[in-house]
Enzyme design. Sequence first.
Site, PDB file in Angstrom:
ATOM      1  N   HIS A 139       0.638  -1.213   0.088  1.00 24.95           N
ATOM      2  CA  HIS A 139       0.156   0.050   0.061  1.00 24.95           C
ATOM      3  C   HIS A 139       0.882   1.297   0.048  1.00 24.95           C
ATOM      4  O   HIS A 139       2.008   1.386   0.668  1.00 24.95           O
ATOM      5  CB  HIS A 139      -0.871  -0.010   1.353  1.00 24.95           C
ATOM      6  CG  HIS A 139      -2.056   0.916   1.564  1.00 24.95           C
ATOM      7  ND1 HIS A 139      -1.641   2.404   1.864  1.00 24.95           N
ATOM      8  CD2 HIS A 139      -3.190   0.806   1.275  1.00 24.95           C
ATOM      9  CE1 HIS A 139      -3.014   2.752   1.866  1.00 24.95           C
ATOM     10  NE2 HIS A 139      -3.720   2.114   1.437  1.00 24.95           N
ATOM     11  N   ASP A 217       3.114  -4.252   7.927  1.00 24.94           N
ATOM     12  CA  ASP A 217       1.971  -3.561   7.422  1.00 24.94           C
ATOM     13  C   ASP A 217       0.627  -4.301   7.893  1.00 24.94           C
ATOM     14  O   ASP A 217       0.568  -5.391   7.105  1.00 24.94           O
ATOM     15  CB  ASP A 217       1.731  -2.926   6.201  1.00 24.94           C
ATOM     16  CG  ASP A 217       0.596  -2.371   6.117  1.00 24.94           C
ATOM     17  OD1 ASP A 217      -0.432  -2.560   6.889  1.00 24.94           O
ATOM     18  OD2 ASP A 217       0.401  -1.511   4.870  1.00 24.94           O
ATOM     19  N   GLN A 220      -4.318  -4.990   7.130  1.00 29.68           N
ATOM     20  CA  GLN A 220      -5.402  -6.181   6.550  1.00 29.68           C
ATOM     21  C   GLN A 220      -5.225  -7.526   7.276  1.00 29.68           C
ATOM     22  O   GLN A 220      -5.926  -8.274   6.828  1.00 29.68           O
ATOM     23  CB  GLN A 220      -5.219  -6.275   5.038  1.00 29.68           C
ATOM     24  CG  GLN A 220      -5.451  -5.228   4.191  1.00 29.68           C
ATOM     25  CD  GLN A 220      -6.839  -4.641   4.425  1.00 29.68           C
ATOM     26  OE1 GLN A 220      -7.810  -5.263   4.578  1.00 29.68           O
ATOM     27  NE2 GLN A 220      -7.027  -3.276   3.757  1.00 29.68           N
ATOM     28  N   LYS A 243     -10.543  -0.570  10.534  1.00 27.21           N
ATOM     29  CA  LYS A 243     -10.912  -1.796   9.593  1.00 27.21           C
ATOM     30  C   LYS A 243     -11.230  -2.801  10.455  1.00 27.21           C
ATOM     31  O   LYS A 243     -11.564  -3.981   9.676  1.00 27.21           O
ATOM     32  CB  LYS A 243      -9.562  -1.952   8.730  1.00 27.21           C
ATOM     33  CG  LYS A 243      -9.281  -0.994   7.645  1.00 27.21           C
ATOM     34  CD  LYS A 243      -7.806  -1.346   6.996  1.00 27.21           C
ATOM     35  CE  LYS A 243      -7.401  -0.039   6.231  1.00 27.21           C
ATOM     36  NZ  LYS A 243      -8.081   0.468   4.881  1.00 27.21           N
ATOM     37  N   CYS A 382      -4.784   2.406  -3.771  1.00 31.04           N
ATOM     38  CA  CYS A 382      -3.509   2.935  -3.275  1.00 31.04           C
ATOM     39  C   CYS A 382      -2.294   1.973  -3.386  1.00 31.04           C
ATOM     40  O   CYS A 382      -1.586   1.733  -2.400  1.00 31.04           O
ATOM     41  CB  CYS A 382      -3.689   3.206  -1.713  1.00 31.04           C
ATOM     42  SG  CYS A 382      -4.872   4.278  -1.260  1.00 31.04           S
TER      43      CYS A 382
HETATM   44  C1  LIG Z   1      -2.484  -2.878   3.513  1.00 27.87           C
HETATM   45  C2  LIG Z   1      -2.912  -1.382   4.097  1.00 27.87           C
HETATM   46  N1  LIG Z   1      -1.986  -0.758   4.386  1.00 27.87           N
HETATM   47  C3  LIG Z   1      -2.102   0.622   4.987  1.00 27.87           C
HETATM   48  C4  LIG Z   1      -3.460   1.116   4.921  1.00 27.87           C
HETATM   49  C5  LIG Z   1      -3.555   2.630   5.493  1.00 27.87           C
HETATM   50  O1  LIG Z   1      -4.444   2.555   6.551  1.00 27.87           O
HETATM   51  P1  LIG Z   1      -4.918   3.761   7.247  1.00 27.87           P
HETATM   52  O2  LIG Z   1      -5.471   4.562   5.969  1.00 27.87           O
HETATM   53  O3  LIG Z   1      -5.946   3.397   8.336  1.00 27.87           O
HETATM   54  O4  LIG Z   1      -3.882   4.579   7.823  1.00 27.87           O
HETATM   55  C6  LIG Z   1      -4.363   0.387   4.283  1.00 27.87           C
HETATM   56  C7  LIG Z   1      -5.885   0.905   4.396  1.00 27.87           C
HETATM   57  O5  LIG Z   1      -6.108   1.622   3.527  1.00 27.87           O
HETATM   58  C8  LIG Z   1      -4.188  -0.832   3.801  1.00 27.87           C
HETATM   59  O6  LIG Z   1      -5.238  -1.778   3.382  1.00 27.87           O
END
Ligand SMILES: Cc1ncc(COP(=O)(O)O)c(C=O)c1O
Lengths: 428, 149
Positions: A139, A217, A220, A243, A382
Amino acid sequence: MKLRRNSEFPADLKLRPDSEFPADLKVRPDFPLLANNPGLHYLDSAATSQKPRVVLDALRDFYETANANPHRGAYALSVRATECYHQSRVRIAQFLGVADSDCLIFTRGTTEGLNLVAGSWGMANVSSGDEIVVTAMDHHANFVPWQVLAMRRGAKFRVCELTPDGRIDLDFLSGLLNKRTKIVAFSHVSNALGTINPVAEIARLVREKTDAILVCDGAQSAPHFPVSFDSLGVDFYAFSGHKMLGPMGIGGLIGKREMLEEMPPYQTGGDMIEFVHDDRTTWNVLPHKFEAGTPNAANAVGLAAAVEYLDGIGMDRVRAHERALMSEAQKRLAVIEGLHIYGPPASERSGVLSFTLGDVHPHDLATILDGEGVCIRAGHHCAQPLMRRLDVPATARASFYVYNDESDIEALVAGILKAREIFGYAPV
Amino acid sequence: MPQPRSAAEIGALYQEMILDHYRRPRNKGTLEKADASVEMKNPLCGDEIGLQVAFDGDCVCDLRFSGRGCSISQASASMMTQLVKGKSTEEIEAIRKQFRELMLGNASAADDPQLGQLRALSGVSRFPARVKCALLAWNALESALAERS
Ligand SMILES: Cc1ncc(COP(=O)(O)O)c(C=O)c1O
């Protein structure tokens, strides 16, 4: 390298019989937004989840019975607020298998947690000529902070390629690792493909060949299956509360104590200090050192209620439910002519299904599905580096969670058939 | 809670003419000699458009578009190029303003004959998330005209 579409595999590759994993959770009534909208099929939980009533009640309860600035008042109400905030940390740490709960830093979410590591550990430890490794499936939140850090420190930024079915290419990774590798960042589960990455194997490789820190990370993974940080084998793990049935604006970063203690603060201000002299300041202990300013106590309480709720279901059961839905969805979608599913076989994915349909652009597909009450995500998720490798500008993504059931898959399939019809494809 | 879209709204959005322009875009490609060229992206959805314009005095004598995107953005670009070819920058500016009105849901714009086939896009106004798709080509044209002057 171009990634292969997995519909070239037999659709049921490695799938176990459904009966082994029944999709038997019936918790939709617990979620007011869903309960109030019976025709709504929410299939975008990878972006954000819906919230159960217990979470909304916990937020209201905090504000109605415990609201004061934590850590700052001598009066009983502030003590109560402090205690609520503290207990939330302990509860969430327990949920994620962290024995030392002071090593769980509250953040706004995954993005802030990863930026914290890049800004603090990274700026203090990475120097010119060092190397930072990320993967092509990450991401942007786990890609850009490292890219920027590398540019700032004059370090090399290296992207690990993927196998044709969308997993981390471990041979490629092995080839990237060396004694100058300082950071290896990867996602536990890809939000765009659903790939569940083999953390233990990655950690073994990295430890064998480098002295790098491992940053995972967990945006998910924390919501979807049991995670125990203490036995995961990584140094840092970031997650987002929104999430995993919790409120927006709260999440966390978990780190190893010895590293967190060594690291310089990320932001400075109130709460994170010990003594402020005119010419210098000393830092508070963990976790406060990394939590400058008034904390998001109410949302921490909300997130604690969310993990309580998830534990009530049982994370194994959450995973089993999603897995059953996935295998059913995969079966139903894979036979639709012109539909391509990306990523590894369904049994090795979390509840994420990324697909395209003929020449129907994912945005058109999402609009038509919206007409059927089905909410899916269309776009690059993203993950532009991944989309380039898939050689598509965007995919459609349906993602499942505890409140989904077969009727959501039914509606998804009906909507896809409708899109085919509108775009003039022959009926299947 | 916003209600899901009705079948009628979806039907009004995906008219035959839109799908026809999506599948058989007019004026797609590049010009050998362009007086202005613009690249534009919609970072939200990854749609991209390249627009090249050739002028003859104050008139747009030829133009081509390239790129990829959804049916709305592609059809809008295709119809736009057909409609503005041969028109003066002043005429184009008037059409552009009217098209914007159409996207804002202004009913009188939907009856304005100067919009020609573009009126087939009137259904887009009911889908605020898609209005930007329809406007992408027009924004590119606006900067191409500005680049020239
Ligand atoms: C794999 C992953 N990493 C990072 C993020 C970023 O999370 P957040 O927007 O809650 O900071 C997301 C969600 O959008 C994600 O799916």
